[in-house]
Motif scaffolding. Sequence first.
Motif, mmCIF file in Angstrom:
data_model
loop_
_atom_site.group_PDB
_atom_site.id
_atom_site.type_symbol
_atom_site.label_atom_id
_atom_site.label_comp_id
_atom_site.label_asym_id
_atom_site.label_seq_id
_atom_site.Cartn_x
_atom_site.Cartn_y
_atom_site.Cartn_z
ATOM 1 N N VAL A 234 0.879 -1.151 -0.246
ATOM 2 C CA VAL A 234 0.125 0.039 -0.222
ATOM 3 C C VAL A 234 0.550 1.132 -0.319
ATOM 4 O O VAL A 234 0.039 2.299 -0.997
ATOM 5 C CB VAL A 234 -1.033 -0.037 1.078
ATOM 6 N N ASN A 235 1.661 1.343 1.320
ATOM 7 C CA ASN A 235 2.446 2.409 0.829
ATOM 8 C C ASN A 235 4.036 2.773 0.160
ATOM 9 O O ASN A 235 3.782 3.634 -0.294
ATOM 10 C CB ASN A 235 3.811 2.491 2.501
ATOM 11 N N ASN A 236 4.299 1.151 -0.907
ATOM 12 C CA ASN A 236 4.977 1.473 -1.765
ATOM 13 C C ASN A 236 4.391 2.558 -3.306
ATOM 14 O O ASN A 236 4.904 3.048 -3.529
ATOM 15 C CB ASN A 236 6.056 0.056 -1.942
ATOM 16 N N SER A 237 3.294 1.507 -3.180
ATOM 17 C CA SER A 237 2.857 1.967 -4.233
ATOM 18 C C SER A 237 1.627 3.248 -4.042
ATOM 19 O O SER A 237 1.928 3.731 -5.491
ATOM 20 C CB SER A 237 0.798 1.189 -4.421
ATOM 21 N N ASN A 243 4.498 10.880 -6.837
ATOM 22 C CA ASN A 243 5.691 11.166 -7.291
ATOM 23 C C ASN A 243 6.212 10.948 -8.986
ATOM 24 O O ASN A 243 6.037 10.053 -9.048
ATOM 25 C CB ASN A 243 7.333 10.293 -6.665
ATOM 26 N N TRP A 244 6.172 12.400 -9.729
ATOM 27 C CA TRP A 244 5.989 12.235 -11.374
ATOM 28 C C TRP A 244 7.199 11.303 -11.531
ATOM 29 O O TRP A 244 6.820 10.126 -11.962
ATOM 30 C CB TRP A 244 6.339 13.837 -11.807
ATOM 31 N N PHE A 245 8.166 11.920 -11.007
ATOM 32 C CA PHE A 245 9.558 10.979 -11.632
ATOM 33 C C PHE A 245 9.092 9.188 -11.212
ATOM 34 O O PHE A 245 9.520 8.140 -12.814
ATOM 35 C CB PHE A 245 10.629 11.368 -11.369
ATOM 36 N N ARG A 246 9.032 8.868 -10.275
ATOM 37 C CA ARG A 246 8.857 7.049 -10.480
ATOM 38 C C ARG A 246 8.051 6.853 -10.350
ATOM 39 O O ARG A 246 7.881 5.590 -11.224
ATOM 40 C CB ARG A 246 8.640 7.105 -8.733
ATOM 41 N N ARG A 247 6.293 7.758 -11.128
ATOM 42 C CA ARG A 247 5.777 7.127 -11.455
ATOM 43 C C ARG A 247 5.741 7.219 -13.117
ATOM 44 O O ARG A 247 5.791 5.867 -13.476
ATOM 45 C CB ARG A 247 4.128 8.397 -11.560
ATOM 46 N N GLN A 248 6.297 7.771 -13.394
ATOM 47 C CA GLN A 248 6.356 7.634 -15.708
ATOM 48 C C GLN A 248 7.106 6.461 -15.528
ATOM 49 O O GLN A 248 7.509 5.900 -16.662
ATOM 50 C CB GLN A 248 7.243 8.671 -15.834
ATOM 51 N N TYR A 250 9.339 3.706 -13.388
ATOM 52 C CA TYR A 250 8.824 2.855 -12.624
ATOM 53 C C TYR A 250 7.504 2.251 -12.361
ATOM 54 O O TYR A 250 7.552 0.938 -12.586
ATOM 55 C CB TYR A 250 9.931 2.757 -10.846
ATOM 56 N N SER A 251 6.800 2.817 -12.115
ATOM 57 C CA SER A 251 5.151 1.865 -12.130
ATOM 58 C C SER A 251 5.181 2.377 -13.060
ATOM 59 O O SER A 251 4.622 1.695 -13.817
ATOM 60 C CB SER A 251 4.462 3.742 -11.754
ATOM 61 N N LYS A 252 5.195 2.841 -14.624
ATOM 62 C CA LYS A 252 4.870 2.604 -16.072
ATOM 63 C C LYS A 252 5.933 1.776 -16.799
ATOM 64 O O LYS A 252 5.413 0.685 -17.412
ATOM 65 C CB LYS A 252 4.816 3.711 -16.860
ATOM 66 N N GLY A 253 7.096 1.937 -15.827
ATOM 67 C CA GLY A 253 7.437 0.319 -16.475
ATOM 68 C C GLY A 253 7.630 -0.493 -16.331
ATOM 69 O O GLY A 253 7.414 -1.324 -17.080
ATOM 70 N N ASP A 344 16.589 2.064 -2.819
ATOM 71 C CA ASP A 344 15.887 1.554 -3.272
ATOM 72 C C ASP A 344 14.696 2.917 -4.072
ATOM 73 O O ASP A 344 13.687 2.792 -2.893
ATOM 74 C CB ASP A 344 15.039 0.276 -2.959
ATOM 75 N N PRO A 345 14.326 2.811 -5.013
ATOM 76 C CA PRO A 345 13.910 3.374 -5.712
ATOM 77 C C PRO A 345 12.401 3.046 -5.858
ATOM 78 O O PRO A 345 11.374 3.560 -6.126
ATOM 79 C CB PRO A 345 14.356 3.823 -7.663
ATOM 80 N N ILE A 346 12.031 1.807 -5.590
ATOM 81 C CA ILE A 346 10.697 1.191 -6.156
ATOM 82 C C ILE A 346 10.447 0.471 -4.465
ATOM 83 O O ILE A 346 8.765 1.292 -4.308
ATOM 84 C CB ILE A 346 11.391 0.231 -6.630
#
Length: 451
Positions: A234-237, A243-248, A250-253, A344-346
């Motif tokens: 939950v918290n990691n999601s 965060n725009w950078f992490r969303r673009q 890592y999350s999209k990756g 860890d960025p994820i």
Amino acid sequence: MGLSFSSFTTSNIPTLYQAPSPAYLSVHSQDDPNNTERTTMTAFLETHCPSLFKPFHPAWWLNSGHLQTAYCVFGDFTKVDKIVYDRKLLRLLDGGTIGLDFTPPVSERTVKDDVPIIVVLHGLTGGSYESYVRGILVPAVTPKDDGGLGFRGVVVNFRGCAGVPLTSAQLYSAGHTDDLRQALIYISKAYPNAPLVGVGFSLGANVLVRYLSEEGNRSRLQSGCALGCPWNLVNNSDRLQSNWFRRQLYSKGMGGNLVKLLQRHLEELATFGPDSRLTAKLPELFAIKSPTLLQVDARVTSIAGGSSPPFPFPTAHDYYKWASSHHCLPDVQVPLLAINAADDPIVHEVPLEVGRNGRVVLFLTKGGGHLGWFESSDHWREVQRWVTRPVYEWLRATAESLVPDLERPRDIVERDGWISEVGRDNLGVKELANAGHVDGAHGDSGLLAGL
């Protein structure tokens, strides 16, 4: 209780987190292997895993979690840690299929049936080809005469991953443990006298921790090692989304990897019909350009990521809450080593209190990214994974020196050609075929490795 990485220590020596009250382990005496002695978890680590207490210095040109993670994704590892597997495809009672990749292959050399077996669980959309998997397995399965452990390794490839066919309208997920459970039944039946030790990476680490907690004192694995575990989903999601950078990046990756995996199985998916749990929302998902991991999990994983019940979940948030592993640590009954990186960025939050369970220890490195831990090697242009050495030491110690304090696992039974356990009529596994050799150095093209 979690950790905000901004407050992490500046020391390059990994920080150890453990419960206030120590747990005592039974181990073979170093003076007389026929005798046993009691020791604390900390003393066991200090004696058998000295690398955990030595500094980790990231390679100078990989001096951030983003760079470490990027190298794990984009680095060329085809020429290192080469490995070949024998693949066995297993049909599960619900119609699904998993792939077990055994190494060393029978044609390469003979390994005794009672040698320890390392059971490996890969990350989100990975498989036995991942460089982080090979980095651990190659030295572990290398013969003792050549400086290795001489163990056997087996990678559990999840449904649809690494070339495994998708034969049921159900996927895998970070919280579903029955596929691992059935793989272990098969392995235990094939090698009843072999000690089994588990290693999980990222999503696979989460599955491993949940399995150990659910099985408790009747685990078929006598130890576990969780690397880059996401813990509180939950918290990691929430952090990835905020965060725009992490969303673009890592999350999209990760979301893109899952979409590509599904698209590779379009012919199989068509056989399940448009109204099945797995396929009902695929048109909606495929219409999204560059979906995030949250968007994929909301439409697929939270609905078809495991058996029913508890699937489907109303929302991805409900699935994340159920599938998280940090709250499972109090029930783990075997020694569990967890290693995470503070940058860890994820993975943003880790359970510093380790469930107040003396059998669980958590080491945090200052650097390392997500499943990276790259440090300079003897050649200035090359890098090596720091984490290989402590995991190697842990596997050897828990497979050879540890005397398991466990109850007998459930008896294995055979019914109409299916292998299962007493009292678990919903489980069953049988071998479909020996699918031949798998070249571990070449993975799924088009997917971002290491995520």
